[in-house]
Design a protein around this motif. Structure first.
Motif, PDB file in Angstrom:
ATOM      1  N   VAL A 286     -29.279 -20.532   9.548  1.00  0.00           N
ATOM      2  CA  VAL A 286     -29.572 -19.113   9.735  1.00  0.00           C
ATOM      3  C   VAL A 286     -28.406 -18.392  10.384  1.00  0.00           C
ATOM      4  N   VAL A 287     -27.664 -19.073  11.284  1.00  0.00           N
ATOM      5  CA  VAL A 287     -26.496 -18.443  11.890  1.00  0.00           C
ATOM      6  C   VAL A 287     -25.430 -18.181  10.827  1.00  0.00           C
ATOM      7  N   THR A 288     -25.244 -19.126   9.915  1.00  0.00           N
ATOM      8  CA  THR A 288     -24.306 -18.902   8.818  1.00  0.00           C
ATOM      9  C   THR A 288     -24.734 -17.696   7.993  1.00  0.00           C
ATOM     10  N   GLY A 289     -26.049 -17.572   7.743  1.00  0.00           N
ATOM     11  CA  GLY A 289     -26.548 -16.426   6.998  1.00  0.00           C
ATOM     12  C   GLY A 289     -26.291 -15.118   7.719  1.00  0.00           C
ATOM     13  N   LEU A 290     -26.566 -15.096   9.036  1.00  0.00           N
ATOM     14  CA  LEU A 290     -26.375 -13.872   9.811  1.00  0.00           C
ATOM     15  C   LEU A 290     -24.897 -13.508   9.922  1.00  0.00           C
ATOM     16  N   VAL A 291     -24.073 -14.503  10.252  1.00  0.00           N
ATOM     17  CA  VAL A 291     -22.641 -14.244  10.389  1.00  0.00           C
ATOM     18  C   VAL A 291     -22.049 -13.846   9.032  1.00  0.00           C
ATOM     19  N   GLY A 292     -22.462 -14.563   7.986  1.00  0.00           N
ATOM     20  CA  GLY A 292     -21.991 -14.217   6.651  1.00  0.00           C
ATOM     21  C   GLY A 292     -22.442 -12.835   6.219  1.00  0.00           C
ATOM     22  N   MET A 293     -23.646 -12.440   6.648  1.00  0.00           N
ATOM     23  CA  MET A 293     -24.152 -11.109   6.307  1.00  0.00           C
ATOM     24  C   MET A 293     -23.242 -10.026   6.871  1.00  0.00           C
ATOM     25  N   THR A 294     -22.870 -10.154   8.139  1.00  0.00           N
ATOM     26  CA  THR A 294     -22.011  -9.130   8.730  1.00  0.00           C
ATOM     27  C   THR A 294     -20.611  -9.172   8.135  1.00  0.00           C
ATOM     28  N   GLY A 295     -20.164 -10.375   7.716  1.00  0.00           N
ATOM     29  CA  GLY A 295     -18.894 -10.435   7.006  1.00  0.00           C
ATOM     30  C   GLY A 295     -18.942  -9.626   5.725  1.00  0.00           C
ATOM     31  N   GLY A 296     -20.046  -9.759   4.980  1.00  0.00           N
ATOM     32  CA  GLY A 296     -20.200  -8.984   3.757  1.00  0.00           C
ATOM     33  C   GLY A 296     -20.318  -7.494   4.018  1.00  0.00           C
ATOM     34  N   ILE A 297     -21.015  -7.129   5.097  1.00  0.00           N
ATOM     35  CA  ILE A 297     -21.125  -5.710   5.443  1.00  0.00           C
ATOM     36  C   ILE A 297     -19.753  -5.133   5.776  1.00  0.00           C
ATOM     37  N   GLY A 298     -18.930  -5.929   6.483  1.00  0.00           N
ATOM     38  CA  GLY A 298     -17.560  -5.487   6.738  1.00  0.00           C
ATOM     39  C   GLY A 298     -16.785  -5.274   5.450  1.00  0.00           C
ATOM     40  N   GLY A 299     -16.995  -6.170   4.466  1.00  0.00           N
ATOM     41  CA  GLY A 299     -16.338  -6.011   3.176  1.00  0.00           C
ATOM     42  C   GLY A 299     -16.820  -4.787   2.424  1.00  0.00           C
ATOM     43  N   PHE A 300     -18.134  -4.510   2.492  1.00  0.00           N
ATOM     44  CA  PHE A 300     -18.683  -3.304   1.867  1.00  0.00           C
ATOM     45  C   PHE A 300     -18.060  -2.061   2.478  1.00  0.00           C
ATOM     46  N   TYR A 301     -17.965  -2.064   3.814  1.00  0.00           N
ATOM     47  CA  TYR A 301     -17.370  -0.903   4.490  1.00  0.00           C
ATOM     48  C   TYR A 301     -15.931  -0.691   4.037  1.00  0.00           C
ATOM     49  N   LEU A 302     -15.136  -1.765   4.022  1.00  0.00           N
ATOM     50  CA  LEU A 302     -13.729  -1.601   3.665  1.00  0.00           C
ATOM     51  C   LEU A 302     -13.573  -1.142   2.223  1.00  0.00           C
ATOM     52  N   ALA A 303     -14.272  -1.795   1.284  1.00  0.00           N
ATOM     53  CA  ALA A 303     -14.123  -1.437  -0.127  1.00  0.00           C
ATOM     54  C   ALA A 303     -14.573  -0.008  -0.390  1.00  0.00           C
ATOM     55  N   SER A 304     -15.714   0.376   0.171  1.00  0.00           N
ATOM     56  CA  SER A 304     -16.219   1.731  -0.069  1.00  0.00           C
ATOM     57  C   SER A 304     -15.363   2.769   0.650  1.00  0.00           C
ATOM     58  N   SER A 305     -14.858   2.444   1.862  1.00  0.00           N
ATOM     59  CA  SER A 305     -14.035   3.411   2.588  1.00  0.00           C
ATOM     60  C   SER A 305     -12.690   3.611   1.909  1.00  0.00           C
ATOM     61  N   LEU A 306     -12.166   2.563   1.265  1.00  0.00           N
ATOM     62  CA  LEU A 306     -10.918   2.735   0.517  1.00  0.00           C
ATOM     63  C   LEU A 306     -11.124   3.712  -0.648  1.00  0.00           C
ATOM     64  N   GLY A 307     -12.256   3.567  -1.353  1.00  0.00           N
ATOM     65  CA  GLY A 307     -12.557   4.500  -2.431  1.00  0.00           C
ATOM     66  C   GLY A 307     -12.743   5.918  -1.928  1.00  0.00           C
ATOM     67  N   TRP A 308     -13.451   6.057  -0.797  1.00  0.00           N
ATOM     68  CA  TRP A 308     -13.658   7.386  -0.225  1.00  0.00           C
ATOM     69  C   TRP A 308     -12.330   7.997   0.214  1.00  0.00           C
ATOM     70  N   ALA A 309     -11.483   7.187   0.878  1.00  0.00           N
ATOM     71  CA  ALA A 309     -10.205   7.700   1.356  1.00  0.00           C
ATOM     72  C   ALA A 309      -9.346   8.192   0.192  1.00  0.00           C
ATOM     73  N   LYS A 310      -9.323   7.433  -0.884  1.00  0.00           N
ATOM     74  CA  LYS A 310      -8.539   7.832  -2.056  1.00  0.00           C
ATOM     75  C   LYS A 310      -9.083   9.119  -2.654  1.00  0.00           C
ATOM     76  N   GLN A 311     -10.409   9.230  -2.723  1.00  0.00           N
ATOM     77  CA  GLN A 311     -11.031  10.420  -3.285  1.00  0.00           C
ATOM     78  C   GLN A 311     -10.755  11.646  -2.413  1.00  0.00           C
ATOM     79  N   ALA A 312     -10.827  11.468  -1.086  1.00  0.00           N
ATOM     80  CA  ALA A 312     -10.732  12.614  -0.177  1.00  0.00           C
ATOM     81  C   ALA A 312      -9.295  13.021   0.116  1.00  0.00           C
ATOM     82  N   THR A 313      -8.393  12.050   0.191  1.00  0.00           N
ATOM     83  CA  THR A 313      -7.029  12.352   0.646  1.00  0.00           C
ATOM     84  C   THR A 313      -5.949  12.029  -0.378  1.00  0.00           C
ATOM     85  N   GLY A 314      -6.327  11.338  -1.444  1.00  0.00           N
ATOM     86  CA  GLY A 314      -5.332  10.921  -2.424  1.00  0.00           C
ATOM     87  C   GLY A 314      -4.558   9.688  -2.013  1.00  0.00           C
ATOM     88  N   SER A 315      -4.957   9.044  -0.902  1.00  0.00           N
ATOM     89  CA  SER A 315      -4.257   7.872  -0.383  1.00  0.00           C
ATOM     90  C   SER A 315      -5.273   6.909   0.221  1.00  0.00           C
TER      91      SER A 315
END
Length: 407
Positions: free
Chosen positions: A335-364
């Motif tokens: 269960v600890v692997t599941g919980l720790v892995g879950m937050t790892g994936g959430i961090g990846g979601f944040y980075l991937a989506s924020s990169l798309g947002w940054a490109k859309q909003a600022t061109g970079s």
């Protein structure tokens, strides 16, 4: 690095089966990233939509890791992994047969691919329970190197899409998964020291421990950065440097292979030097690499070198975090692997989506990369603040588990 005592300590067929299962599952998990250029062209997607498209499987996989982690402790890792693999194979075959015709269908497929991403919470406990504390870093580093599967997707998917079409690649992905499933069923075994099942609510008692939250946050940065970049780099190199989808896929696979195969090195260094010391260095290097990558480089080759550097730091950090986790939560590692892995994936979601947002909003992409570099420094500050308490309290936990402490 792989000593004779390590080979005698555990069960090598299970370790290698866990690696292969994890590797090919991760290949499928990030499949929409390498196919993103072709999909976006056919469906007319803007940068924000592309960012969400590659980020959604990461979020789905993150949330499903918690489910998989509980199932691992309740019904065993081998059974949990078998169920997950069958769901993904059937889903890919169905998506290929019915076709993926619009953006909504792509998002539904992204949710399905999250089941493959949940393999993390199965493969690591499957391997971990066979090995004593002194070999946890290396064992979990080898099993965890299966995240190199993201490189396989980047290496082969764009070229196959040019020949057969991106929709056909979705069906083709089910073939290697089927081979891995057969190998997994034949060679993988549950460890004999599996703890007895508990009530489902009891598995979440670990959330009452502050150390669980710290490990979750630490991994949210290391693995979040790794998988977020893995999902986004094909689109990034295509957009920023005008590389073709195939060439951008080659660049992405180089970055992912570098990060993946440093993961066992990070685990082995943590075994020898301590997970806290290793992580402290990792966060400094990752922050530096991400900050440098945020500035547009004069050539794609320089950009490749910079991002490879950042990915190697993040990959080593992944191994170091999972050298620490079994020392504190050996009896609840599923269960600890599941919980720790879950937050790892959430961090990846944040980075991937924020990169798309940054490109859309600022061109970079700069704002998105700098923000994640800041998170790496924030993780370093948190680790620096908590390490003294860990060194005082974890020896009692190690004694409780009959383990040798290596912080």
């Amino acid at each position: 690095m792989v000593s004779r005592s390590f080979l005698k300590a555990g069960h090598t067929p299970t370790l290698l089966s866990a690696f292969l299962y994890f590797d090919l599952s991760f290949m499928v998990w990030v499949l929409l990233g390498p196919l993103g250029v072709a999909i976006a062209k056919d469906l007319g997607l803007d940068p924000a939509q592309k960012g969400l498209m590659v980020a959604l499987p990461v979020l789905s996989g993150a949330l499903l890791r918690l489910v998989a982690g509980v199932a691992v402790d309740h019904i065993g890792p081998k059974t949990t992994g078998a169920i997950g693999q069958l769901l993904v194979i059937a889903g890919l075959a169905l998506a290929w047969f019915l076709g993926v015709h619009d953006y909504a269908h792509v998002l539904v497929l992204g949710v399905l691919l999250g089941v493959a991403g949940a393999s993390f919470a199965v493969a690591l406990p499957l391997a971990s329970r066979w090995y004593p504390p002194e070999h946890q870093g290396l064992a979990l580093g080898i099993a965890g190197a299966g995240n190199s599967g993201t490189a396989l997707a980047a290496l082969f998917a764009p070229g196959l899409a040019q020949v057969f079409g991106w929709n056909a690649v979705i069906g083709l992905a089910a073939l290697p998964l089927s081979v891995a499933f057969v190998i997994y069923m034949v060679f993988a075994k549950d460890a004999p020291n599996r703890p007895p099942p508990k009530r489902l609510a009891e598995y979440l008692d670990v959330l009452k421990a502050a150390d669980a939250w710290w490990l979750m946050c630490l991994y949210g940065v290391t693995f979040g950065g790794f998988v977020g970049l893995s999902s986004s780099l094909t689109i990034y190199f295509n957009s920023e440097y005008g590389l073709s989808a195939v060439t951008a896929g080659f660049f992405t696979s180089a970055c992912v292979f570098a990060g993946s195969f440093v993961r066992p090195v990070g685990g082995a260094l943590a075994d020898r030097l301590g997970g806290v010391r290793t992580l402290s260095v990792v966060y400094v290097l990752a922050a530096f690499g991400l900050a440098l990558a945020s500035f547009h480089q004069s050539s794609p080759w320089i950009a490749l070198a910079v991002i490879m550097f950042a990915m190697m730091a993040l990959g080593a950090g992944n191994g170091a975090v999972f050298q620490l986790a079994p020392q504190r939560f050996g009896k609840e590692i599923g269960v600890v692997t599941g919980l720790v892995g879950m937050t790892g994936g959430i961090g990846g979601f944040y980075l991937a989506s924020s990169l798309g947002w940054a490109k859309q909003a600022t061109g970079s992409y700069q704002i998105g990369l700098l923000a994640f570099a800041g998170l790496a420094l924030l993780a370093l500050a948190g680790l620096t603040g908590v390490k003294a308490r860990w060194r005082k309290t974890w020896p009692s936990e190690a004694q409780r588990l009959g383990a040798t402490l290596r912080l």
